[in-house]
Design a protein around this motif. Sequence first.
Motif, PDB file in Angstrom:
ATOM      1  N   GLN A 191      30.003  -2.256  16.575  1.00  0.00           N
ATOM      2  CA  GLN A 191      31.155  -1.532  16.039  1.00  0.00           C
ATOM      3  C   GLN A 191      32.463  -2.066  16.640  1.00  0.00           C
ATOM      4  N   TYR A 192      32.450  -2.349  17.952  1.00  0.00           N
ATOM      5  CA  TYR A 192      33.668  -2.836  18.598  1.00  0.00           C
ATOM      6  C   TYR A 192      33.822  -4.343  18.457  1.00  0.00           C
ATOM      7  N   LEU A 193      32.692  -5.063  18.491  1.00  0.00           N
ATOM      8  CA  LEU A 193      32.781  -6.525  18.443  1.00  0.00           C
ATOM      9  C   LEU A 193      33.192  -7.036  17.072  1.00  0.00           C
ATOM     10  N   THR A 194      32.867  -6.283  16.017  1.00  0.00           N
ATOM     11  CA  THR A 194      33.152  -6.785  14.672  1.00  0.00           C
ATOM     12  C   THR A 194      34.516  -6.329  14.167  1.00  0.00           C
ATOM     13  N   ASP A 195      35.259  -5.596  14.985  1.00  0.00           N
ATOM     14  CA  ASP A 195      36.592  -5.159  14.567  1.00  0.00           C
ATOM     15  C   ASP A 195      37.531  -6.371  14.563  1.00  0.00           C
ATOM     16  N   LEU A 196      37.923  -6.806  13.373  1.00  0.00           N
ATOM     17  CA  LEU A 196      38.706  -8.046  13.292  1.00  0.00           C
ATOM     18  C   LEU A 196      40.118  -7.881  13.848  1.00  0.00           C
ATOM     19  N   SER A 197      40.598  -6.639  13.965  1.00  0.00           N
ATOM     20  CA  SER A 197      41.964  -6.456  14.451  1.00  0.00           C
ATOM     21  C   SER A 197      41.991  -6.125  15.941  1.00  0.00           C
ATOM     22  N   GLY A 198      40.819  -5.985  16.561  1.00  0.00           N
ATOM     23  CA  GLY A 198      40.768  -5.691  17.989  1.00  0.00           C
ATOM     24  C   GLY A 198      41.169  -6.901  18.817  1.00  0.00           C
ATOM     25  N   THR A 199      41.366  -6.684  20.114  1.00  0.00           N
ATOM     26  CA  THR A 199      41.718  -7.778  21.015  1.00  0.00           C
ATOM     27  C   THR A 199      40.456  -8.196  21.758  1.00  0.00           C
ATOM     28  N   PHE A 200      39.758  -9.202  21.241  1.00  0.00           N
ATOM     29  CA  PHE A 200      38.545  -9.662  21.905  1.00  0.00           C
ATOM     30  C   PHE A 200      38.876 -10.808  22.837  1.00  0.00           C
TER      31      PHE A 200
END
Lengths: 326, 475
Positions: B421-430
């Motif tokens: 859920q968090y890793l596939t968020d394209l707008s997150g800051t990975f």
Amino acid sequence: MSVEAHEVVVMPQPERSESIPQAARRTLSSPWASAVVVGITILWTVPTLGLLITSLRPAADAQNSGWWTFFANPAVTLSNYAEVITGGATIPGGITPYFWNSFAIALPAAIFPLVIACMAAYALAWVPFKWSTGVFFGIFALQVVPLQMALLPLLQMFNKGWSIGPIPIFPDLNKPGSEQSLLAGTYLPLWIAHTMFALPLAIFLIHNFIAQLPRELMEAARVDGASHFLIFRKIVLPLAIPAIASFAIFQFLWVWNDLLVALTFAGGTPDVAPITAYLANIKGTYGAQLHLITAGAFVAIIVPLIVFFSLQRFFVKGLLAGSVKG
Amino acid sequence: MTALKRRRGAALIASGAAAMMLLAACGGDSSSETTAEETAAETAAETAAETAAEGDGAVAAGCEAYAAYAGSEGTSVSIFTSILPPEQQKFEEAWAEFESCTGIDIVYEGSDQFEAQLPTRIAGGNAPDIAFIPQPGLLAKLVEGGGPVPAPESVVANVDSYWNPAWKSYGTVGDTFYAAPLGSNMKSFVWYSPKKFAEWGFEVPTTWEDMFAISDAMVDAGVKPWCGGIESGGATGWAATDWLEQIMLRMYGGETYDKWVSNELKFNSPEVTAAMDTLASWMKNPDYVNGGFGNVQTIATTAFQDAGGPILAGECGMLQQASFYGNFWVNFNPDATVAPDGDAYAFYLPAMNDDVAQPVVGGGEFVAAFANRPEVAAVQTFLASPEFATAKVKLGTWVSANSGVPLDAYVPGSIDQLSAQYLTDLSGTFRFDASDLMPAAVGAGAEWTEMTAWFAEDKSTKDVLDAIQAAWPAS
């Protein structure tokens, strides 16, 4: 192993009233020496015992507590062996293909250097030719080349060929239209590599033995008109059996236990990888199958044990032969 | 090899069956027309032979999805990786259909000596077609030596459309994109006990302030809110570097984090010092730690595997640790459940401010190719596709950051699903684990030992940071 062998073989033979074997026998049979030997033997066997016990414990026990707790909480299972032999979730094919691979690698890799080394040793010892001593010392000196240093150049030679300037020494064996060498995925590079690495010690050991055969024997045979090949086959080979057998055991065990050379030249796929590669991989990515290693190790140990016990007479005789005469 | 044999067998059976059916169809209307029958049989045999030669996938039903990869029947692609059985079987299962449909045989080879063997094999001219590279740093080193080939267009297209842009940058060396991401793991988690939280009346915090409000409430209730352990044999200290990374990314965002990784931002700069001060008020706060173990110093002596144990007993509130920690709970209690209402579960370590959108620190491996052949490109493209990732995810205990994988492919409520859920968020800051990206002398050396000293000997923050900066290789 090899270091010990040299030391024994090149030991000088001092002139004494009591021969070395006699002195050794007297020293070693004192009660103190016996006690020390028994002590060392027990000490050295303890890790193997731990391995054996761990291999018989259930996975959960083996992972959570040391093997010595087995005596307080004895639970025995053969499931580790069952999984190793028949294959389970981890390596479904089981140990069998790797077992046969190890044979297919170790037998030729012991026989090839032996055959070459016997002939070379005979030639160096009994066929007089110019520089024969120089050649012998050259081969002897090659033992200082660490195997690890030769891995990469050899791998390049097998895969890309090798030439000095325009003169090809080893052909480029790439399959047309592919980056894979014809040798990839076969035992051949392993046989060649092990043979090369074994030859210096093999020639040295067998030469020392053959060189000490009585000169009169050879001369008598020459007088009777025997050719070099006939002498080699009828006189030298039968007499050199202890040295040959001891080296055969030595080389077979070395190749059987080898992982580095096998991984470098053959890789880890089940069609070529030896039993050591299986043991390295059976534990799983995160070490979750550690309990299987011990069972696998005991399956792998069977062959060296059989070889060693059935031929140990020769082993001791062969290593000492040529050094002392008792 | 076995897969190849099995497929050959399948082809034989398929061609045999085709011949039988044709024979039956022709022989049905007139058995007297022997010549016609023979011709039909010959035709059938020919068709079957052609089918077999082309690969049985060409006409087989269910292979429509693989049409884009067709054209390389009868070839083989070797894959070299550090991922050993039993994970190997899951990979092979996930691409079995691809193999049978395209006629490309994928030969898998795992080794625990991967990182030593790969450079040797490349230098020796025996490079695998594809390798799964666990660290971006290793990829850069290999590219320097001239091993990997740039990723084909089709792989670039997949990565562009399905991955957070940061992932692409980790598969890029210089300006060339080489390696698409494969598996991933998520490090921005806080482990807690949902049962204990319910008992104590706490809600899962969603902001940094909430998290520390709960911590203070636990202190008032007489529970140490945090526990931690960084002992890990020769790698002691790595868990502490993760804490610093979480704070660096949360305080300053991706760009500053990248500068920190490249040492453009020095280790002893005021920014990193401020991050260390934040960490000190958290994991070196004697009121907060070390639940179930003792004082602050015990963080250095507690094995990271053991750190979560007191959570189940209610002696400690929370533990910051990566997603893989989900496997460890059964070690403390064989009946422990990892679920949103179970004995243990994780929540996302909240962001510190609104300037940094959903910061996530994680890791993963990358698919680099060493050959240009079309079948290698086909396998590379397939491995970067949502179809492969979905198939692999369904086999369990694996997370892909590929946003084309539907979240319901994961076991509902599993940590894998939460990670995805968090890793596939394209707008997150990975961002990738910084210590894996820094030179080994720092990321796997000085940073470990100095952080350990920071906890064990209470070495001053300034001395610790100066020592880490001093270890940074010149050049």
